[in-house]
Design an enzyme around this catalytic site. Structure first.
Site, PDB file in Angstrom:
ATOM      1  N   LYS A  61       0.825  -1.219   0.000  1.00 41.80           N
ATOM      2  CA  LYS A  61       0.000   0.000   0.000  1.00 41.80           C
ATOM      3  C   LYS A  61       0.859   1.269   0.000  1.00 41.80           C
ATOM      4  O   LYS A  61       0.759   2.118   0.880  1.00 41.80           O
ATOM      5  CB  LYS A  61      -0.956   0.001   1.193  1.00 41.80           C
ATOM      6  CG  LYS A  61      -1.913  -1.183   1.242  1.00 41.80           C
ATOM      7  CD  LYS A  61      -2.825  -1.088   2.453  1.00 41.80           C
ATOM      8  CE  LYS A  61      -3.790  -2.270   2.533  1.00 41.80           C
ATOM      9  NZ  LYS A  61      -3.098  -3.529   2.909  1.00 41.80           N
ATOM     10  N   PHE A  62       1.675   1.403  -1.019  1.00 45.87           N
ATOM     11  CA  PHE A  62       2.574   2.558  -1.103  1.00 45.87           C
ATOM     12  C   PHE A  62       1.793   3.870  -1.066  1.00 45.87           C
ATOM     13  O   PHE A  62       0.773   4.027  -1.734  1.00 45.87           O
ATOM     14  CB  PHE A  62       3.404   2.499  -2.387  1.00 45.87           C
ATOM     15  CG  PHE A  62       4.320   1.311  -2.475  1.00 45.87           C
ATOM     16  CD1 PHE A  62       5.190   1.002  -1.438  1.00 45.87           C
ATOM     17  CD2 PHE A  62       4.317   0.503  -3.602  1.00 45.87           C
ATOM     18  CE1 PHE A  62       6.048  -0.091  -1.523  1.00 45.87           C
ATOM     19  CE2 PHE A  62       5.166  -0.586  -3.699  1.00 45.87           C
ATOM     20  CZ  PHE A  62       6.031  -0.883  -2.655  1.00 45.87           C
ATOM     21  N   ASN A  67       7.421  10.502  -6.910  1.00 51.02           N
ATOM     22  CA  ASN A  67       8.681   9.903  -7.328  1.00 51.02           C
ATOM     23  C   ASN A  67       9.046   8.707  -6.462  1.00 51.02           C
ATOM     24  O   ASN A  67       9.516   7.679  -6.956  1.00 51.02           O
ATOM     25  CB  ASN A  67       9.795  10.943  -7.289  1.00 51.02           C
ATOM     26  CG  ASN A  67      11.106  10.397  -7.807  1.00 51.02           C
ATOM     27  OD1 ASN A  67      11.212   9.993  -8.961  1.00 51.02           O
ATOM     28  ND2 ASN A  67      12.123  10.385  -6.944  1.00 51.02           N
ATOM     29  N   THR A 119     -11.172  -1.844   4.416  1.00 54.29           N
ATOM     30  CA  THR A 119     -12.426  -2.524   4.736  1.00 54.29           C
ATOM     31  C   THR A 119     -12.782  -2.457   6.213  1.00 54.29           C
ATOM     32  O   THR A 119     -13.910  -2.782   6.594  1.00 54.29           O
ATOM     33  CB  THR A 119     -12.385  -3.999   4.300  1.00 54.29           C
ATOM     34  OG1 THR A 119     -11.275  -4.638   4.918  1.00 54.29           O
ATOM     35  CG2 THR A 119     -12.279  -4.101   2.789  1.00 54.29           C
ATOM     36  N   ARG A 180     -15.177 -14.340   3.854  1.00 54.52           N
ATOM     37  CA  ARG A 180     -15.250 -15.309   4.940  1.00 54.52           C
ATOM     38  C   ARG A 180     -16.176 -16.456   4.536  1.00 54.52           C
ATOM     39  O   ARG A 180     -17.367 -16.237   4.310  1.00 54.52           O
ATOM     40  CB  ARG A 180     -15.795 -14.659   6.216  1.00 54.52           C
ATOM     41  CG  ARG A 180     -14.903 -13.571   6.802  1.00 54.52           C
ATOM     42  CD  ARG A 180     -13.664 -14.180   7.455  1.00 54.52           C
ATOM     43  NE  ARG A 180     -12.885 -13.164   8.152  1.00 54.52           N
ATOM     44  CZ  ARG A 180     -11.928 -12.427   7.608  1.00 54.52           C
ATOM     45  NH1 ARG A 180     -11.651 -12.576   6.312  1.00 54.52           N
ATOM     46  NH2 ARG A 180     -11.249 -11.559   8.327  1.00 54.52           N
TER      47      ARG A 180
END
Length: 234
Positions: A61-62, A67, A119, A180
């Site tokens: 999750k950058f 840059n 979530t 689930r």
């Protein structure tokens, strides 16, 4: 062969993770490596999984200046991962630069997706960080921005899949945690769905962790999940 299931590896040690990995079939799933495991074990662990013929979703999750994120995405591509993600809230320019840096890789580029709204977040969580919108409204806004940036898809809860299909079309990939199987606990995921229901709603890939990784027989649970959706993806 089913490629719909992504098993989330959430372990503290390499030994524990490989004990699970060596029980399951790489033709039946892909593997997700998140922040905890990657920070502890690094790229060598990813290579161990690849050596076992697993496709790897590098779930880091950058979220940084454009840059920096682009260079991180390039490093992920050099590692040979199948999929990598970033935060859509980093903005259009950040996402565009990340996508552009993958152009030289052609068909070997990883799938580049964004995270819209985690979530675990509900209306109050968004309000507390200054976003006066429902999770659904924010997901749609950021998913549109991700598509505009040229990304391949987004992470979203199963309940958001149908409306995102309407907004974004059939080719945009939808990756859904909060899956689930019947009888599983919800854990820290607030918006959840069973595997068949998620596939019927239009999910492309299902991220499943503890129901598989904490099962007494992970291989059997994985086979059972694949069997439950087989007639929906034939």
């Amino acid at each position: 062969m089913s490629n719909k299931i992504i098993v989330a590896l959430d372990y503290e040690t390499e030994k524990e993770a490989l004990q699970l990995v060596d029980q399951i079939d790489p033709s039946l799933c892909r593997l997700k490596v998140g922040k905890e495991m990657f920070t502890t074990l690094g790229t060598n662990f990813v290579k161990l999984l690849q050596d076992r013929d697993f496709d790897v979703f590098l779930d880091l999750k950058f979220h940084d200046i454009p840059n920096t994120v682009a260079r991180a995405v390039r490093s992920a591509a050099d590692l040979g991962v199948w999929m990598v993600d970033l935060h859509a809230s980093g903005g259009l320019r950040m996402m565009e630069e990340a996508k552009k840096i993958l152009e030289p890789y052609g068909k070997d580029a990883p799938i580049l997706i964004s995270v819209t709204v985690l979530t675990s977040m509900e209306d109050l969580d968004l309000l507390q960080i200054g976003i006066n919108a429902s999770p659904m409204e924010q997901v749609i806004r950021l998913a549109h921005l991700s598509q505009r940036a040229g990304l391949d898809g987004v992470v979203c809860s199963p309940q958001e899949v149908e409306i995102l299909r309407q907004h974004l079309g059939k080719e945009f990939k939808l990756i859904t945690p909060g899956i689930r199987p019947v009888g599983s606990e919800f854990g820290d995921q607030r918006r959840v769905m069973t595997p068949p229901a998620a596939i019927e709603a239009g999910s492309d890939y299902l991220v499943i962790g503890r129901p598989i990784t904490q099962a007494a027989n992970p291989a059997e649970v994985l086979r059972s999940i694949n069997a439950s959706i087989a007639n929906l993806i034939a």
